[in-house]
Design an enzyme around this catalytic site. Structure first.
Site, PDB file in Angstrom:
ATOM      1  N   ASP A 211     -11.258 -55.829  15.454  1.00 57.91           N
ATOM      2  CA  ASP A 211     -12.533 -56.383  15.044  1.00 57.91           C
ATOM      3  C   ASP A 211     -12.191 -57.710  14.794  1.00 57.91           C
ATOM      4  O   ASP A 211     -11.274 -58.182  14.591  1.00 57.91           O
ATOM      5  CB  ASP A 211     -13.404 -55.634  14.029  1.00 57.91           C
ATOM      6  CG  ASP A 211     -12.630 -55.851  13.019  1.00 57.91           C
ATOM      7  OD1 ASP A 211     -12.530 -56.559  12.044  1.00 57.91           O
ATOM      8  OD2 ASP A 211     -11.456 -54.628  12.729  1.00 57.91           O
ATOM      9  N   ASP A 213     -13.398 -59.275  12.305  1.00 56.13           N
ATOM     10  CA  ASP A 213     -13.576 -59.357  10.624  1.00 56.13           C
ATOM     11  C   ASP A 213     -15.110 -59.898  10.624  1.00 56.13           C
ATOM     12  O   ASP A 213     -15.938 -59.220  11.080  1.00 56.13           O
ATOM     13  CB  ASP A 213     -12.476 -60.318   9.904  1.00 56.13           C
ATOM     14  CG  ASP A 213     -12.704 -59.840   8.168  1.00 56.13           C
ATOM     15  OD1 ASP A 213     -12.611 -58.931   8.083  1.00 56.13           O
ATOM     16  OD2 ASP A 213     -12.550 -61.005   7.772  1.00 56.13           O
TER      17      ASP A 213
HETATM   18  N1  LIG Z   1     -11.425 -56.830   9.232  1.00 53.76           N
HETATM   19  C1  LIG Z   1     -10.584 -55.830   8.766  1.00 53.76           C
HETATM   20  N2  LIG Z   1     -10.099 -56.476   7.430  1.00 53.76           N
HETATM   21  C2  LIG Z   1      -9.403 -55.202   6.799  1.00 53.76           C
HETATM   22  N3  LIG Z   1      -8.914 -54.234   7.300  1.00 53.76           N
HETATM   23  C3  LIG Z   1      -9.022 -54.086   8.619  1.00 53.76           C
HETATM   24  N4  LIG Z   1      -8.563 -53.046   9.325  1.00 53.76           N
HETATM   25  C4  LIG Z   1      -9.216 -52.883  10.596  1.00 53.76           C
HETATM   26  N5  LIG Z   1      -9.954 -54.136  10.339  1.00 53.76           N
HETATM   27  C5  LIG Z   1      -9.860 -54.841   9.208  1.00 53.76           C
END
Ligand SMILES: Nc1ncnc2[nH]cnc12
Ligand SMILES: CSC[C@H]1O[C@H](OP(=O)(O)O)[C@H](O)[C@@H]1O
Length: 293
Positions: A211, A213
């Protein structure tokens, strides 16, 4: 250079709870002076290499990132004879070009965690290992080569920032970490990498992007539900990478170019006469090499 038998440790993160390709797989409960590891170890062979697998969050993903007993996990790996340790982790991306599905072979970490025991050492046995170069370049080379051979998008090098979680970051935090030059974010590689170094285990990790974030203007903020499809694809690629990596590394090894196997030689500051015997007992797997001289 002297060759030694390789035992490849593999820690699987979110989505990676088993290693189905292991031959002659045997579950092994390992007790450690630091408590129980996340799960039983699974020991077997992969493409002719001895492999020890551990699910970081345990079977059924029961352990949140700050409840993982990282010391027990690393100690158990060492106790099982592991000589090289690799891990895979789900992560968020801070760069447009690091699209979901990309494997980032991190080479630096920023530790923002506060709630986890971070060292095997303590009163009665003080040691300060270097974390300047936390990742073994030989393992990282091989992981990169595996990804390239398999057509898995890969970036060699990158800074992984580790937060406590379990909540994801706020937008302000996400922008701040981007401004610090971080490439990816996760919740588990620290203190895992620190403890691997203390245990003199060469370590490398693939942070598998799921992703963006929550800094991205057009992509939605990260939510577990939204990343599951990517997680599935990453899990399949992690298994392919592990198989290729085992073959590429082979059943024997030469020492890490960083001298990780002797990291404690220059790190222990407590003289023999001042060491706590109870503490040394707890360190039998991690630092036993030093006590046998
Ligand atoms: N955006 C994110 N922040 C922290 N841990 C994660 N693991 C997967 N995506 C994450
Ligand atoms: C399932 S998203 C958040 C979760 O996934 C990552 O775990 P791991 O590093 O073990 O793959 C991240 O660090 C969080 O723990």
């Amino acid at each position: 250079m002297t060759e030694q038998k390789r035992v490849l440790g593999f820690i699987g993160g979110s989505g990676v709870y088993s290693m189905d390709a292991l031959e002659d797989a045997q579950r092994r409960q390992v007790d450690t002076p630091w408590g129980a590891p996340s799960d039983a170890l699974t020991c077997g062979r992969l493409n002719g290499v001895e492999v020890v697998f551990l699910a970081r969050h345990g079977a059924g993903h029961k352990l949140p990132p700050s409840h993982i007993n990282y010391r027990a996990n690393i100690d158990a790996m060492k106790r099982a004879g592991v000589t090289d340790l690799v891990s895979v982790s789900a992560c968020g991306s801070f760069r447009e070009a690091l699209t979901p599905g990309t494997f980032v072979i991190a080479d630096q970490f920023i530790d923002r965690t506060t709630m986890r025991p971070k060292s095997f050492f303590g009163p009665g046995f003080v040691a300060h290992v270097s974390m300047a170069d936390p990742v073994c370049p030989a393992l990282a080379d091989a992981m990169e080569a595996s990804c390239e051979a398999l057509g898995v998008p890969v970036q060699r090098g990158g800074t992984y920032i580790c937060i406590d979680g379990p909540q994801f970051s706020s937008r302000a935090e996400s922008h701040l970490y981007r401004s610090w030059g971080c490439d990816v974010i996760g919740m588990t590689n620290m203190p895992e990498a620190k403890l691997a170094r203390e245990a003199e285990l060469p370590y490398a990790t693939a942070a598998m992007v799921t992703d963006y974030d929550c800094w991205h203007e057009t992509e939605g903020a990260v939510e577990v539900g939204l990343i599951l499809e990517t997680l599935k694809r990453n899990t399949a690629n992690a298994a392919r990478m592990a198989a290729d990596l085992a073959q590429r590394l082979g059943p024997t090894r030469t020492p890490s170019p960083l001298g990780v196997e002797t990291a404690l030689d220059m790190a222990v500051i407590t003289p023999e006469e001042a060491r706590d015997p109870e503490m040394m007992k707890r360190l039998d797997a991690v630092a036993g090499r030093l006590f046998k001289r």
